[in-house]
Design a protein around this motif. Sequence first.
Motif, PDB file in Angstrom:
ATOM      1  N   MET A   1       0.776  -1.238  -0.218  1.00 50.89           N
ATOM      2  CA  MET A   1      -0.094   0.110  -0.354  1.00 50.89           C
ATOM      3  C   MET A   1       0.941   1.024  -0.267  1.00 50.89           C
ATOM      4  O   MET A   1       0.322   2.176  -0.871  1.00 50.89           O
ATOM      5  CB  MET A   1      -1.243   0.009   0.948  1.00 50.89           C
TER       6      MET A   1
ATOM      7  N   TRP B   1       2.083   1.275  -3.612  1.00 49.44           N
ATOM      8  CA  TRP B   1       0.587   2.032  -4.542  1.00 49.44           C
ATOM      9  C   TRP B   1       0.381   4.278  -4.218  1.00 49.44           C
ATOM     10  O   TRP B   1       0.326   4.672  -5.097  1.00 49.44           O
ATOM     11  CB  TRP B   1      -0.907   1.455  -3.414  1.00 49.44           C
TER      12      TRP B   1
ATOM     13  N   HIS C   1       0.075   6.888  -6.747  1.00 47.46           N
ATOM     14  CA  HIS C   1      -1.490   7.152  -7.259  1.00 47.46           C
ATOM     15  C   HIS C   1      -1.662   8.117  -6.231  1.00 47.46           C
ATOM     16  O   HIS C   1      -0.567   8.799  -5.013  1.00 47.46           O
ATOM     17  CB  HIS C   1      -2.265   5.947  -6.822  1.00 47.46           C
TER      18      HIS C   1
ATOM     19  N   CYS D   1      -7.244   4.233  -1.417  1.00 48.36           N
ATOM     20  CA  CYS D   1      -7.468   2.571  -2.300  1.00 48.36           C
ATOM     21  C   CYS D   1      -7.808   1.610  -0.826  1.00 48.36           C
ATOM     22  O   CYS D   1      -7.805   1.857  -0.200  1.00 48.36           O
ATOM     23  CB  CYS D   1      -6.322   2.331  -2.816  1.00 48.36           C
ATOM     24  N   SER D   2      -9.085   0.840  -1.413  1.00 47.08           N
ATOM     25  CA  SER D   2      -9.317  -0.321  -0.560  1.00 47.08           C
ATOM     26  C   SER D   2      -8.822  -1.660  -0.277  1.00 47.08           C
ATOM     27  O   SER D   2      -7.694  -1.671  -1.138  1.00 47.08           O
ATOM     28  CB  SER D   2     -10.210  -0.677  -0.708  1.00 47.08           C
ATOM     29  N   TRP D   3      -8.118  -1.574   0.842  1.00 49.78           N
ATOM     30  CA  TRP D   3      -6.909  -2.899   1.448  1.00 49.78           C
ATOM     31  C   TRP D   3      -7.592  -4.558   0.586  1.00 49.78           C
ATOM     32  O   TRP D   3      -6.842  -5.303   0.392  1.00 49.78           O
ATOM     33  CB  TRP D   3      -6.687  -3.049   3.227  1.00 49.78           C
TER      34      TRP D   3
ATOM     35  N   VAL E   1      -7.308  -5.012  -2.100  1.00 46.98           N
ATOM     36  CA  VAL E   1      -6.377  -5.189  -3.597  1.00 46.98           C
ATOM     37  C   VAL E   1      -5.595  -5.478  -2.992  1.00 46.98           C
ATOM     38  O   VAL E   1      -5.114  -7.065  -4.025  1.00 46.98           O
ATOM     39  CB  VAL E   1      -5.848  -3.422  -4.024  1.00 46.98           C
TER      40      VAL E   1
ATOM     41  N   TYR F   1      -8.090   0.927   4.570  1.00 48.60           N
ATOM     42  CA  TYR F   1      -7.962   1.491   4.331  1.00 48.60           C
ATOM     43  C   TYR F   1      -6.691   2.800   3.882  1.00 48.60           C
ATOM     44  O   TYR F   1      -5.961   3.273   4.812  1.00 48.60           O
ATOM     45  CB  TYR F   1      -9.295   3.129   3.184  1.00 48.60           C
ATOM     46  N   THR F   2      -6.357   3.504   2.542  1.00 49.47           N
ATOM     47  CA  THR F   2      -4.925   4.301   2.331  1.00 49.47           C
ATOM     48  C   THR F   2      -5.635   5.635   1.821  1.00 49.47           C
ATOM     49  O   THR F   2      -6.324   4.783   0.687  1.00 49.47           O
ATOM     50  CB  THR F   2      -4.154   3.327   2.000  1.00 49.47           C
TER      51      THR F   2
ATOM     52  N   SER G   1      -3.610   8.764  -0.259  1.00 53.53           N
ATOM     53  CA  SER G   1      -2.407   9.088  -0.563  1.00 53.53           C
ATOM     54  C   SER G   1      -3.148  10.253  -0.766  1.00 53.53           C
ATOM     55  O   SER G   1      -4.181  10.704  -2.076  1.00 53.53           O
ATOM     56  CB  SER G   1      -2.592   7.957  -1.919  1.00 53.53           C
TER      57      SER G   1
ATOM     58  N   ASP H   1     -14.998  -2.102   3.361  1.00 55.98           N
ATOM     59  CA  ASP H   1     -16.100  -1.291   2.267  1.00 55.98           C
ATOM     60  C   ASP H   1     -17.283  -0.891   2.186  1.00 55.98           C
ATOM     61  O   ASP H   1     -17.197   0.623   1.260  1.00 55.98           O
ATOM     62  CB  ASP H   1     -15.868  -2.395   1.446  1.00 55.98           C
TER      63      ASP H   1
ATOM     64  N   GLN I   1     -12.447  10.990   3.922  1.00 55.54           N
ATOM     65  CA  GLN I   1     -11.245  11.175   2.214  1.00 55.54           C
ATOM     66  C   GLN I   1     -11.383  13.479   2.657  1.00 55.54           C
ATOM     67  O   GLN I   1     -10.315  13.158   2.798  1.00 55.54           O
ATOM     68  CB  GLN I   1     -11.563  11.188   0.679  1.00 55.54           C
TER      69      GLN I   1
END
Length: 251
Positions: free
Chosen positions: A79, A82, A86, A90-92, A94, A124-125, A127, A153, A164
């Motif tokens: 992550m 990622w 980006h 982003c949901s983990w 992935v 979640y991450t 960026s 999610d 966010q």
Amino acid sequence: MSLRAYLHAIARCPSLEQLWETHTQRMAEYGFDRLIYGFTRYRTSTSLGDPEDFVILTNHTREYTDEFLHGGLYFHAPMVQWALAHDGACSWAVLHEMTRERAMTPAEERVVEFNRHIGVHAGYTVSFKSISNRSKGAIALTAKPGMSQGEVDAVWAEHGSDIQLMNDIAHLKILTLPYSTPSRALTPRQREALEWVGDGKTMQDIAVLMGLTTATVEKHLRLARDALAVETTAQAVLKASFANQMFVMDV
């Protein structure tokens, strides 16, 4: 706390400590009880810079940070990679996809296994967008124990836009507040000498303004360079400015 109340509180925070307390409490209301924020201004094509120069804020346990941060696992974390490539969230989930598809390197697999062992497996991450290719910031929001990625999610589907936004605003506020690690801290005299250099004063001018000899001024500047791990006074002024240690108001 409403979104408006949160934004007002963050905007008025005078210190990182107060901001971080406010932010972690707000994120916990959504089920994210462990956070780790990181920011660097010293990124290159092969490095994120000296970890001593990172801005790191976290409420993870010492056991976790000793291994993940000080042990260097972060550099191989999927992550983190990622986030470096980006902007946005982003949901983990992935990670589960990468595991199923065997798309991870051995180093990445070790990080994921360490995280699972210590209870960091859903979250979640976020960026943050940078305007410089040398800087990058991101935050990892870890879900509380017992919360599945599916539940995370679902929370994000309902509240992700607000979450966010709050993290974006917290990040922007962090960039305005003074920060230093113990090894990078300046004394008041070192800071004052750097401030006068930043104002374009000569050594003789600074000696008069500070009521010191030029030799003593140079000693303060040398110690400031040592504390900030730089070779020149110009670098010291720049690094202290980046960390908001210059011209700091007492609040």
